[in-house]
Design a protein around this motif. Sequence first.
Motif, short mmCIF file in Angstrom:
data_model
loop_
_atom_site.label_atom_id
_atom_site.label_comp_id
_atom_site.label_asym_id
_atom_site.label_seq_id
_atom_site.Cartn_x
_atom_site.Cartn_y
_atom_site.Cartn_z
N ILE A 149 85.89 103.50 -3.90
CA ILE A 149 87.03 105.06 -4.57
C ILE A 149 86.23 106.49 -4.09
O ILE A 149 87.31 107.44 -4.15
CB ILE A 149 86.23 105.04 -5.92
N GLY A 150 85.62 106.41 -2.89
CA GLY A 150 85.57 107.65 -1.92
C GLY A 150 84.70 108.67 -2.71
O GLY A 150 84.64 108.34 -3.79
N VAL A 163 89.25 108.11 -13.20
CA VAL A 163 90.87 107.28 -13.46
C VAL A 163 91.44 108.05 -12.11
O VAL A 163 92.84 106.72 -11.80
CB VAL A 163 91.58 108.55 -14.27
N LEU A 164 91.26 108.35 -10.90
CA LEU A 164 92.36 107.99 -9.86
C LEU A 164 91.04 108.81 -8.47
O LEU A 164 91.19 109.53 -8.62
CB LEU A 164 93.38 109.01 -9.52
N PRO A 165 91.00 107.45 -7.92
CA PRO A 165 90.26 107.79 -5.84
C PRO A 165 90.50 108.23 -5.29
O PRO A 165 92.30 108.73 -5.26
CB PRO A 165 89.61 106.52 -5.91
N VAL A 166 90.08 109.37 -4.53
CA VAL A 166 90.71 109.83 -2.77
C VAL A 166 90.04 109.37 -2.59
O VAL A 166 89.19 109.89 -0.98
CB VAL A 166 90.77 110.79 -2.99
N PRO A 167 90.48 107.94 -1.84
CA PRO A 167 89.98 107.18 -0.93
C PRO A 167 88.86 107.47 0.10
O PRO A 167 90.28 108.49 1.04
CB PRO A 167 90.55 105.66 -0.62
N TYR A 168 87.71 107.82 1.22
CA TYR A 168 87.76 108.72 1.99
C TYR A 168 88.07 107.49 3.66
O TYR A 168 88.59 106.04 3.52
CB TYR A 168 85.80 107.68 2.42
N GLY A 169 88.65 108.50 4.26
CA GLY A 169 88.99 107.68 5.86
C GLY A 169 89.99 108.82 6.72
O GLY A 169 89.34 110.35 6.29
N ALA A 170 90.36 108.10 7.36
CA ALA A 170 91.87 108.70 7.91
C ALA A 170 92.40 110.03 7.58
O ALA A 170 92.65 110.80 8.04
CB ALA A 170 92.46 108.42 8.89
N ASN A 171 92.08 110.27 6.18
CA ASN A 171 93.43 111.07 5.58
C ASN A 171 92.38 112.09 5.58
O ASN A 171 92.17 113.74 5.05
CB ASN A 171 93.21 111.02 4.08
N SER A 209 94.03 114.95 3.04
CA SER A 209 95.84 114.64 3.10
C SER A 209 95.98 113.21 2.72
O SER A 209 95.64 112.59 3.46
CB SER A 209 96.62 115.78 4.33
N MET A 210 95.85 113.34 1.72
CA MET A 210 96.82 111.77 0.87
C MET A 210 97.81 111.81 0.47
O MET A 210 98.42 112.60 -0.66
CB MET A 210 95.79 111.44 -0.28
N ARG A 211 98.37 111.14 0.58
CA ARG A 211 100.10 111.62 0.91
C ARG A 211 101.14 109.33 0.53
O ARG A 211 100.11 108.99 0.29
CB ARG A 211 101.86 111.32 1.89
N ASN A 212 101.71 110.37 -0.88
CA ASN A 212 102.36 109.17 -1.37
C ASN A 212 101.46 107.58 -2.03
O ASN A 212 101.51 106.62 -1.57
CB ASN A 212 103.04 108.33 -0.77
N TYR A 213 100.27 108.19 -2.34
CA TYR A 213 99.46 107.12 -3.28
C TYR A 213 99.77 106.89 -4.34
O TYR A 213 100.10 107.44 -4.92
CB TYR A 213 98.02 107.97 -2.91
N SER A 214 100.14 104.64 -4.12
CA SER A 214 99.98 104.86 -4.95
C SER A 214 98.81 104.25 -6.03
O SER A 214 97.66 104.06 -6.28
CB SER A 214 100.30 102.62 -5.25
#
Length: 171
Positions: free
Chosen positions: A83-84, A100-108, A119-124
Amino acid sequence: MRFTPLIVLTAVTAIAIATPAAAKTESFRATLDGTAIPTTTGSPAHGKVTVKVDTKAQRVSVELDVQGIALDQLNDALVAKPIGPVHFHQYRTADDVEAVLPVPYGANYRATKNGFHVSMRNYSYAEGAKLLNDQDTFEEFVDALNAGKIVINIHTDKFPDGEISGKVMPN
């Protein structure tokens, strides 16, 4: 050449079938700080987020800039989870709060001079809701965004419940 109603109707139908329905994109924004409920931490950190929602594809894009929090200050336990440390919460009441919506940690996520950028683009939406075991539909999520019931929250090691947050509002 004479155009009969049947020829015109056939041509219009062919064009309508060949043209996909245009996606509707809704835009939202928030200013984050540590002085508003639910994050009355007094933190001097601050940030801005732009959220775009593709209502046809049911995908969410996020552009987030934070000043005053470094990547290594983000909540270690949440960085390690899918979930980040940044995610959206819905506030149904003061006591009924749900991620209700995560912004997962990673390269973004990337470090900036005074903080970090995501920058998270077009996340389902469906993929994110599944990570959180959230049962809300995409339509309910969009309705909550439009009603100002969604807050984006940044969790840090110093403030595990959230250091800064901001209410997401329609543009």
